[in-house]
Design a protein around this motif. Structure first.
Motif, PDB file in Angstrom:
ATOM      1  N   PHE A 143      57.259   6.238  14.692  1.00 10.89           N
ATOM      2  CA  PHE A 143      56.272   6.720  15.649  1.00 10.89           C
ATOM      3  C   PHE A 143      54.879   6.344  15.172  1.00 10.89           C
ATOM      4  O   PHE A 143      54.730   5.764  14.101  1.00 10.89           O
ATOM      5  N   ARG A 173      53.344  11.610  21.077  1.00 10.53           N
ATOM      6  CA  ARG A 173      53.287  12.950  21.688  1.00 10.53           C
ATOM      7  C   ARG A 173      52.097  13.057  22.629  1.00 10.53           C
ATOM      8  O   ARG A 173      52.153  13.776  23.631  1.00 10.53           O
ATOM      9  N   THR A 195      45.164  15.703  12.695  1.00  6.52           N
ATOM     10  CA  THR A 195      46.198  14.675  12.873  1.00  6.52           C
ATOM     11  C   THR A 195      46.754  14.710  14.294  1.00  6.52           C
ATOM     12  O   THR A 195      46.986  15.775  14.855  1.00  6.52           O
ATOM     13  N   GLU A 245      54.877  21.519  18.792  1.00  4.83           N
ATOM     14  CA  GLU A 245      53.683  20.955  18.144  1.00  4.83           C
ATOM     15  C   GLU A 245      53.266  19.621  18.767  1.00  4.83           C
ATOM     16  O   GLU A 245      54.059  18.690  18.870  1.00  4.83           O
ATOM     17  N   ARG A 301      68.910  20.794  11.585  1.00  3.71           N
ATOM     18  CA  ARG A 301      67.856  21.289  10.702  1.00  3.71           C
ATOM     19  C   ARG A 301      68.016  22.799  10.635  1.00  3.71           C
ATOM     20  O   ARG A 301      67.931  23.480  11.654  1.00  3.71           O
ATOM     21  N   TYR A 328      49.675  18.488  17.926  1.00  2.00           N
ATOM     22  CA  TYR A 328      48.796  18.023  16.844  1.00  2.00           C
ATOM     23  C   TYR A 328      48.741  19.080  15.751  1.00  2.00           C
ATOM     24  O   TYR A 328      49.272  20.181  15.907  1.00  2.00           O
ATOM     25  N   GLY A 329      48.024  18.739  14.692  1.00  2.00           N
ATOM     26  CA  GLY A 329      47.783  19.728  13.640  1.00  2.00           C
ATOM     27  C   GLY A 329      46.417  19.506  13.029  1.00  2.00           C
ATOM     28  O   GLY A 329      45.863  18.393  13.095  1.00  2.00           O
ATOM     29  N   PHE A 377      59.272  12.520  21.918  1.00  3.09           N
ATOM     30  CA  PHE A 377      58.657  13.615  21.166  1.00  3.09           C
ATOM     31  C   PHE A 377      58.959  13.503  19.673  1.00  3.09           C
ATOM     32  O   PHE A 377      58.081  13.630  18.831  1.00  3.09           O
ATOM     33  N   ARG A 378      60.207  13.285  19.336  1.00  4.90           N
ATOM     34  CA  ARG A 378      60.579  13.175  17.918  1.00  4.90           C
ATOM     35  C   ARG A 378      61.460  11.951  17.733  1.00  4.90           C
ATOM     36  O   ARG A 378      62.599  11.909  18.192  1.00  4.90           O
ATOM     37  N   THR A 379      60.906  10.951  17.075  1.00 10.08           N
ATOM     38  CA  THR A 379      61.648   9.723  16.815  1.00 10.08           C
ATOM     39  C   THR A 379      61.524   9.412  15.330  1.00 10.08           C
ATOM     40  O   THR A 379      60.761  10.064  14.620  1.00 10.08           O
ATOM     41  N   GLY A 381      49.598  12.799  16.981  1.00 10.42           N
ATOM     42  CA  GLY A 381      50.692  11.865  17.230  1.00 10.42           C
ATOM     43  C   GLY A 381      50.374  11.060  18.490  1.00 10.42           C
ATOM     44  O   GLY A 381      50.022  11.629  19.517  1.00 10.42           O
ATOM     45  N   ARG A 394      59.956   8.495   9.668  1.00  9.57           N
ATOM     46  CA  ARG A 394      60.616   9.661   9.054  1.00  9.57           C
ATOM     47  C   ARG A 394      62.078   9.648   9.457  1.00  9.57           C
ATOM     48  O   ARG A 394      62.400   9.490  10.642  1.00  9.57           O
TER      49      ARG A 394
HETATM   50  P1  ATP Z   1      57.201  18.711  13.328  1.00 10.15           P
HETATM   51  O1  ATP Z   1      57.020  20.136  12.850  1.00 10.15           O
HETATM   52  O2  ATP Z   1      57.275  18.579  14.832  1.00 10.15           O
HETATM   53  O3  ATP Z   1      58.281  17.959  12.608  1.00 10.15           O
HETATM   54  P2  ATP Z   1      55.182  17.974  11.488  1.00 10.15           P
HETATM   55  O4  ATP Z   1      54.453  19.264  11.304  1.00 10.15           O
HETATM   56  O5  ATP Z   1      56.145  17.514  10.473  1.00 10.15           O
HETATM   57  O6  ATP Z   1      55.852  17.959  12.947  1.00 10.15           O
HETATM   58  P3  ATP Z   1      52.957  16.396  10.775  1.00 10.15           P
HETATM   59  O7  ATP Z   1      53.517  16.031   9.459  1.00 10.15           O
HETATM   60  O8  ATP Z   1      51.837  17.369  10.848  1.00 10.15           O
HETATM   61  O9  ATP Z   1      54.124  16.849  11.753  1.00 10.15           O
HETATM   62  O10 ATP Z   1      52.580  15.037  11.522  1.00 10.15           O
HETATM   63  C1  ATP Z   1      51.385  14.878  12.262  1.00 10.15           C
HETATM   64  C2  ATP Z   1      51.640  14.542  13.730  1.00 10.15           C
HETATM   65  O11 ATP Z   1      52.491  13.402  13.828  1.00 10.15           O
HETATM   66  C3  ATP Z   1      52.380  15.650  14.479  1.00 10.15           C
HETATM   67  O12 ATP Z   1      51.479  16.630  14.938  1.00 10.15           O
HETATM   68  C4  ATP Z   1      52.998  14.862  15.622  1.00 10.15           C
HETATM   69  O13 ATP Z   1      52.053  14.658  16.660  1.00 10.15           O
HETATM   70  C5  ATP Z   1      53.322  13.525  14.976  1.00 10.15           C
HETATM   71  N1  ATP Z   1      54.726  13.457  14.566  1.00 10.15           N
HETATM   72  C6  ATP Z   1      55.287  13.963  13.437  1.00 10.15           C
HETATM   73  N2  ATP Z   1      56.602  13.687  13.372  1.00 10.15           N
HETATM   74  C7  ATP Z   1      56.886  12.958  14.483  1.00 10.15           C
HETATM   75  C8  ATP Z   1      58.089  12.354  14.979  1.00 10.15           C
HETATM   76  N3  ATP Z   1      59.231  12.396  14.294  1.00 10.15           N
HETATM   77  N4  ATP Z   1      58.027  11.694  16.162  1.00 10.15           N
HETATM   78  C9  ATP Z   1      56.874  11.594  16.852  1.00 10.15           C
HETATM   79  N5  ATP Z   1      55.703  12.144  16.428  1.00 10.15           N
HETATM   80  C10 ATP Z   1      55.700  12.815  15.256  1.00 10.15           C
END
Ligand code: ATP
Length: 442
Positions: free
Chosen positions: A195, A311, A306, A264, A100, A266-267, A190-192, A308, A180
């Motif tokens: 999810f 997470r 939001t 990150e 990325r 949450y948001g 953490f990132r899959t 996860g 995604r």
């Molecule tokens: P990142 O910047 O880490 O890619 P994002 O800002 O794209 O995250 P959001 O679109 O705000 O994430 O998604 C809301 C929540 O979903 C995130 O705060 C996180 O907790 C969770 N989340 C997002 N992408 C993933 C992922 N690929 N795997 C696990 N949890 C995820």
């Protein structure tokens, strides 16, 4: 950062104790896919249930839905995901590793092959996972697995409003899977690419957004305290305008100090009326709210907290993990690993440990375990030394161990050991349920 924990230790513990396994393990695994095992599923369900209770069931201004994973593809055109839900992708021309572009230094050498200046120009890569619905694999059959749970809450807004008779401000919540096609998944769960999310779309009068934003931000911190996350390991990041998602006028990322860095968790975003207005435009339907007192008709604005799920599970595991020197029941000193989960989240609440496998003890301990299992998740373990069994329960975070010994046959009492203090108390079997209920409520 918590000092005791490394990801290697956590991943190994999760595998050996049955929290989280590599996906498709006997086939050599599947990159970045993880399965929740017997303890992991309990922990994850407890997280989801506690969240639902805190944010939906105990609030008069909230309702929930559980929508389809694959929605009409027009939803994702109207929401802007088809056009803009992208990450910038670069590829090393030498070794073909992909990154990325916003996560690496493009002037630095490729992390895989070490060559410099070999990256392609960043190209937009859409993260939505595509599929085909029905037997024909052509353009008319293309559909997407939802990349967020949020859109169903907007699309269902008119039906929820009509059926629930809620008044603004009110919110809709949903827990469910999202997909995604991440360029660089990693760091365990953490990132899959698959999810779970727990999301809230909270509908407000446009003039009310700032107050509601603050209120929800505060509630997110209450939730994190409930999960046992330490305050000094949680941080707000005010996202600058140029980095915000296409729909947002204010976003705060809530970051957590994971063992691999501050990332990150949450948001919370102010999504304005972007989504409802776009769905109204795309469908030609009026999506508005009329205030029953003032008769003002308007498109509600939205505050979106939001969360996860995965997470959360990871942060809960990291926060709960501790190592300490302790004396075993056999008088030796060793390192005690304890997962100090909040009691409400602990996958196993009580372990019943008969001192020996002899029938007289099983005859007392088994029915006791079965009785308690009607109320709490119970583990029954009668093998190995009692010291080893205590350690095993500490490692999976069981708040109370109950030992049934030969004296129990005489005094109709058992020994209850507290995970955190290691204090032991002798409690009459007749009074046990009341005793435990009080402990779990405290
Ligand atoms: P990142 O910047 O880490 O890619 P994002 O800002 O794209 O995250 P959001 O679109 O705000 O994430 O998604 C809301 C929540 O979903 C995130 O705060 C996180 O907790 C969770 N989340 C997002 N992408 C993933 C992922 N690929 N795997 C696990 N949890 C995820």
């Amino acid at each position: 950062m918590p000092s005791d924990i490394t990801m290697d230790k956590l991943v190994a513990l999760c595998k050996s104790r049955g929290f989280i396994f590599p996906g498709s393990d006997i086939y050599g695994g599947m990159a970045n896919s993880w399965d929740y095992g017997p303890l992991g599923v309990e922990l994850k369900n407890n997280v989801k249930q506690a969240w639902w209770k805190m944010f939906v069931q105990s609030r008069l201004d909230m309702v929930g839905i559980d929508a389809a994973l694959v929605m009409n593809p027009k939803v994702w055109e109207a929401s802007g995901h088809v056009a803009t839900f992208t990450d910038p992708l670069v590829e090393c021309k030498q070794c073909h590793e992909r990154y990325r572009a916003d996560q690496i230094d493009l002037a630095a050498p490729c992390q895989k092959c070490g060559n410099k200046g070999t990256f392609t120009e960043p190209a937009s890569f859409n993260l939505m996972l595509k599929t085909f619905i029905g037997p024909k694999e052509d353009a008319t059959a293309v559909a997407y697995f939802r990349p967020e749970t949020a859109q169903a809450m907007f699309v269902d807004f008119p039906l929820v409003l009509q059926s629930s008779r809620k008044r603004v401000p009110f919110g809709i919540a949903q827990i469910g899977k999202a997909f995604r096609n991440e360029i660089t998944p990693g760091n365990f769960i953490f990132r899959t690419r698959e999810f779970e999310q727990m999301e809230i779309e909270y509908f407000v009068h446009p003039s009310d957004w700032e107050v509601q934003f603050e209120a929800w931000h505060k509630r997110m911190y209450e939730w994190m305290a409930f999960c046992g996350l330490k305050k000094d390991q949680v941080h707000d990041l005010e996202v600058p305008a140029e980095e915000r998602a296409h729909y947002s006028k204010r976003t705060v990322d809530i970051e957590y100090d994971f063992p691999f860095g501050r990332k990150e968790l949450y948001g919370i975003a102010y999504r304005t009326d972007f989504d409802l207005s776009n769905h109204a435009k795309a469908t030609g339907k009026e999506i508005t709210y009329t205030d029953p007192i003032t008769n003002e008709k308007y498109v509600p604005h939205v505050i979106e907290p939001t969360f996860g799920v995965d997470r959360t599970v990871l942060a809960v595991l990291v926060s709960a993990y501790s190592e300490e020197q302790a004396t075993t029941a056999d008088g030796e000193t060793d390192t005690r690993i304890v997962l100090r989960f909040p009691k409400a989240l602990a996958p196993i609440k009580i372990a019943i440990l008969p001192l020996s496998k002899k029938d007289e003890l099983s005859d007392l301990a088994r029915p006791l375990a079965e009785r308690l299992a009607k109320k709490w998740r119970v583990d029954y373990d009668e093998t190995q030394s009692i010291g080893k069994r205590y350690r095993r329960q500490d490692e999976i975070g069981t708040p109370y161990c109950i030992t049934v010994d030969f004296e129990s046959l005489e005094d109709k009492a058992v020994t209850v050991r507290d995970r955190d203090t290691m204090q032991q108390e002798r409690i009459k079997i007749d009074a046990l349920e009341e005793y435990l209920a009080a402990k779990f409520e405290s």
